[in-house]
Motif scaffolding. Structure first.
Motif, PDB file in Angstrom:
ATOM      1  N   LEU A 107       0.830  -1.197   0.000  1.00  0.00           N
ATOM      2  CA  LEU A 107       0.000   0.000   0.000  1.00  0.00           C
ATOM      3  C   LEU A 107       0.869   1.254   0.000  1.00  0.00           C
ATOM      4  O   LEU A 107       0.575   2.233  -0.705  1.00  0.00           O
ATOM      5  N   LEU A 108       1.953   1.226   0.774  1.00  0.00           N
ATOM      6  CA  LEU A 108       2.861   2.381   0.797  1.00  0.00           C
ATOM      7  C   LEU A 108       3.437   2.633  -0.594  1.00  0.00           C
ATOM      8  O   LEU A 108       3.493   3.778  -1.066  1.00  0.00           O
ATOM      9  N   GLN A 109       3.864   1.563  -1.267  1.00  0.00           N
ATOM     10  CA  GLN A 109       4.403   1.711  -2.624  1.00  0.00           C
ATOM     11  C   GLN A 109       3.338   2.251  -3.575  1.00  0.00           C
ATOM     12  O   GLN A 109       3.619   3.120  -4.410  1.00  0.00           O
ATOM     13  N   LEU A 110       2.117   1.758  -3.433  1.00  0.00           N
ATOM     14  CA  LEU A 110       1.022   2.219  -4.285  1.00  0.00           C
ATOM     15  C   LEU A 110       0.784   3.711  -4.101  1.00  0.00           C
ATOM     16  O   LEU A 110       0.576   4.455  -5.071  1.00  0.00           O
ATOM     17  N   ARG A 111       0.831   4.172  -2.859  1.00  0.00           N
ATOM     18  CA  ARG A 111       0.593   5.589  -2.581  1.00  0.00           C
ATOM     19  C   ARG A 111       1.720   6.469  -3.121  1.00  0.00           C
ATOM     20  O   ARG A 111       1.476   7.548  -3.676  1.00  0.00           O
ATOM     21  N   MET A 112       2.940   6.011  -2.959  1.00  0.00           N
ATOM     22  CA  MET A 112       4.061   6.809  -3.447  1.00  0.00           C
ATOM     23  C   MET A 112       4.075   6.863  -4.972  1.00  0.00           C
ATOM     24  O   MET A 112       4.403   7.898  -5.567  1.00  0.00           O
ATOM     25  N   GLU A 113       3.715   5.770  -5.605  1.00  0.00           N
ATOM     26  CA  GLU A 113       3.622   5.772  -7.074  1.00  0.00           C
ATOM     27  C   GLU A 113       2.488   6.683  -7.542  1.00  0.00           C
ATOM     28  O   GLU A 113       2.622   7.392  -8.555  1.00  0.00           O
ATOM     29  N   ALA A 114       1.383   6.695  -6.792  1.00  0.00           N
ATOM     30  CA  ALA A 114       0.262   7.555  -7.167  1.00  0.00           C
ATOM     31  C   ALA A 114       0.661   9.024  -7.117  1.00  0.00           C
ATOM     32  O   ALA A 114       0.203   9.838  -7.926  1.00  0.00           O
ATOM     33  N   LEU A 115       1.519   9.377  -6.182  1.00  0.00           N
ATOM     34  CA  LEU A 115       1.943  10.770  -6.024  1.00  0.00           C
ATOM     35  C   LEU A 115       3.172  11.117  -6.853  1.00  0.00           C
ATOM     36  O   LEU A 115       3.654  12.247  -6.800  1.00  0.00           O
ATOM     37  N   SER A 116       3.681  10.143  -7.596  1.00  0.00           N
ATOM     38  CA  SER A 116       4.885  10.413  -8.389  1.00  0.00           C
ATOM     39  C   SER A 116       4.572  11.153  -9.684  1.00  0.00           C
ATOM     40  O   SER A 116       5.474  11.685 -10.337  1.00  0.00           O
ATOM     41  N   HIS A 117       3.291  11.197 -10.083  1.00  0.00           N
ATOM     42  CA  HIS A 117       2.897  11.859 -11.333  1.00  0.00           C
ATOM     43  C   HIS A 117       2.703  13.359 -11.074  1.00  0.00           C
ATOM     44  O   HIS A 117       1.945  13.739 -10.162  1.00  0.00           O
ATOM     45  N   PRO A 118       3.343  14.243 -11.817  1.00  0.00           N
ATOM     46  CA  PRO A 118       3.253  15.687 -11.532  1.00  0.00           C
ATOM     47  C   PRO A 118       1.835  16.236 -11.627  1.00  0.00           C
ATOM     48  O   PRO A 118       1.462  17.128 -10.853  1.00  0.00           O
ATOM     49  N   LEU A 119       1.014  15.703 -12.546  1.00  0.00           N
ATOM     50  CA  LEU A 119      -0.353  16.212 -12.655  1.00  0.00           C
ATOM     51  C   LEU A 119      -1.172  15.820 -11.429  1.00  0.00           C
ATOM     52  O   LEU A 119      -1.980  16.620 -10.926  1.00  0.00           O
ATOM     53  N   ARG A 120      -0.961  14.589 -10.930  1.00  0.00           N
ATOM     54  CA  ARG A 120      -1.715  14.181  -9.745  1.00  0.00           C
ATOM     55  C   ARG A 120      -1.294  15.000  -8.520  1.00  0.00           C
ATOM     56  O   ARG A 120      -2.129  15.270  -7.645  1.00  0.00           O
ATOM     57  N   ILE A 121      -0.038  15.390  -8.461  1.00  0.00           N
ATOM     58  CA  ILE A 121       0.399  16.268  -7.368  1.00  0.00           C
ATOM     59  C   ILE A 121      -0.343  17.600  -7.445  1.00  0.00           C
ATOM     60  O   ILE A 121      -0.823  18.129  -6.427  1.00  0.00           O
ATOM     61  N   ARG A 122      -0.456  18.163  -8.651  1.00  0.00           N
ATOM     62  CA  ARG A 122      -1.158  19.439  -8.799  1.00  0.00           C
ATOM     63  C   ARG A 122      -2.638  19.289  -8.454  1.00  0.00           C
ATOM     64  O   ARG A 122      -3.249  20.158  -7.823  1.00  0.00           O
ATOM     65  N   MET A 123      -3.228  18.162  -8.855  1.00  0.00           N
ATOM     66  CA  MET A 123      -4.626  17.916  -8.506  1.00  0.00           C
ATOM     67  C   MET A 123      -4.809  17.823  -6.992  1.00  0.00           C
ATOM     68  O   MET A 123      -5.811  18.304  -6.452  1.00  0.00           O
ATOM     69  N   CYS A 124      -3.828  17.238  -6.321  1.00  0.00           N
ATOM     70  CA  CYS A 124      -3.917  17.100  -4.858  1.00  0.00           C
ATOM     71  C   CYS A 124      -3.967  18.467  -4.172  1.00  0.00           C
ATOM     72  O   CYS A 124      -4.570  18.612  -3.103  1.00  0.00           O
ATOM     73  N   ARG A 125      -3.325  19.456  -4.765  1.00  0.00           N
ATOM     74  CA  ARG A 125      -3.362  20.791  -4.169  1.00  0.00           C
ATOM     75  C   ARG A 125      -4.788  21.332  -4.167  1.00  0.00           C
ATOM     76  O   ARG A 125      -5.204  22.030  -3.238  1.00  0.00           O
TER      77      ARG A 125
END
Length: 372
Positions: free
Chosen positions: A287-305
């Motif tokens: 699960l930790l790996q899944l979460r870190m991979e999910a946040l590795s995409h720059p667009l998903r990081i911007r969406m998280c903001r």
């Protein structure tokens, strides 16, 4: 990699849950030696280290390899004594009496197996009688510093004197800080052991393992306990030399570590972190790996903001980032699968929002995962 414990044919009554004063003392000594591993204990480790008498602090440094990087098996002597039926002493004095019962070969072997001796191997020669093994132990100890080399030399030259010295060290630790700590944590550890025993009786071993740690599981055949570790090893819970069974020892100060004793001729022991009140346990490494991979995409990081500030719709995210709603939905699906966002419906609108608690735990989950 993993450590496996073969339990095929083992009756449930040979699975024992019990606190161990000596194991908890050594877990506390590890926390004092490596406070960065235990950020939740920062106040206690800082205050306790500051209050140690200089002579006691120096003596702890002499033997710290027994508990600093990993745990020596000397903190669970009951596992080498079949007549204990896998149960530690009720008091520190009783645990130390069990340690005194180990013969010199067994004691020295256990004291040196972590960083001075060979890896676990059955019926290997003792460094007390084999010159080559002795030289290898001293060589490895020397590579780790003068104090460890001196301790190993003393241990191999006069094990009886070192045993008496170590017992006195543990007794002085009890007087300095551990008696007070044990008085506070013992009721919770006893309650945790009773709860796990009841879970085992009512719901089975798989559920009891799941409640101890996400790193513990039964294999598909339900004949082996599999422990997710950075090392590989195997133990037999039906080994006649140690007596049948597995012992599970809860720890209050050991979190996030999960220690496994799997030495040949010793009863398998799992030293697990007891659940802290109102503190969720760390997720699995997958699960930790899944979460870190999910946040590795720059667009998903911007969406998280955006998702962190308020609940928003797919259409709002698409407009804010200049992409199509189907593209947003694909990214949302990745974040949802990783457990990083929550979704709720309001009328005909579906609103997404970042789970701030899950994101906040990523740092501590990573630390606990790699230190497990």
């Amino acid at each position: 990699m993993s450590v496996t414990i073969d339990i095929a044919g083992l009756p449930p009554e040979h699975l024992v849950f019990s606190p161990s004063p000596l194991a908890e003392l050594c877990a506390a000594l590890h926390a004092l030696a490596e406070p960065k591993h235990h950020p939740g204990l920062q106040g206690w480790t800082t205050a306790t280290n500051a209050a140690l008498r200089p002579d006691l602090a120096d003596r702890l440094c002499e033997a710290e390899f027994l508990w600093r990087s990993a745990h020596s098996d000397t903190d669970m002597p009951f596992a080498a004594l079949p007549d204990t039926r896998g149960r530690p002493g009720a008091t520190l004095a009783e645990d130390l009496d069990l340690l005194d019962r180990l013969d010199d070969d067994l004691f020295v072997d256990a004291a040196l197996d972590i960083s001075c001796h060979r890896d676990y191997e059955p019926n290997g020669p003792s460094p007390l009688v084999n010159a080559a093994v002795r030289a290898h132990a001293l060589e490895r100890a020397t590579a780790r510093g003068t104090r460890q080399a001196e301790f190993a030399q003393r241990l191999l030259t006069d094990p009886q004197a070192v045993r008496a010295w170590l017992r006195r060290l543990f007794e002085d630790c009890a007087e300095a800080f551990f008696d007070d700590l044990w008085q506070r944590v013992r009721p919770r550890l006893a309650a945790d052991a009773r709860h796990k025993t009841e879970v085992l009786r009512r719901k089975g071993l798989a559920q009891a393992l799941a409640e101890m740690s996400p790193a513990l599981a039964l294999d598909d055949s339900s004949t082996r306990i599999v422990v997710d570790k950075l090392s590989s090893g195997h133990a037999d819970a039906l080994d006649p030399a140690a007596g049948p069974g597995v012992t599970f020892v809860p720890s209050s100060v050991g979190r996030p570590h999960l220690w496994v004793l799997h030495a040949p001729g010793w009863r398998p022991v799992v030293h697990y972190p007891a659940a802290a009140p109102d503190v969720p346990g760390p997720g699995s490494l997958d699960l930790l790996q899944l979460r870190m991979e999910a946040l590795s995409h720059p667009l998903r990081i911007r969406m998280c903001r955006y998702l962190a500030r308020s609940a928003v719709t797919t259409g709002e995210l698409a407009a804010a980032h200049g992409i199509t709603p189907p593209e947003v939905s694909r990214h949302i699906a990745v974040l949802r699968k990783a457990g990083l966002i929550t979704t709720r419906r309001r009328g005909r609108y579906v609103l997404h929002q970042l789970d701030l608690t899950a994101v906040a735990r990523l740092g501590s989950d990573f630390l606990e995962g790699v230190l497990r």
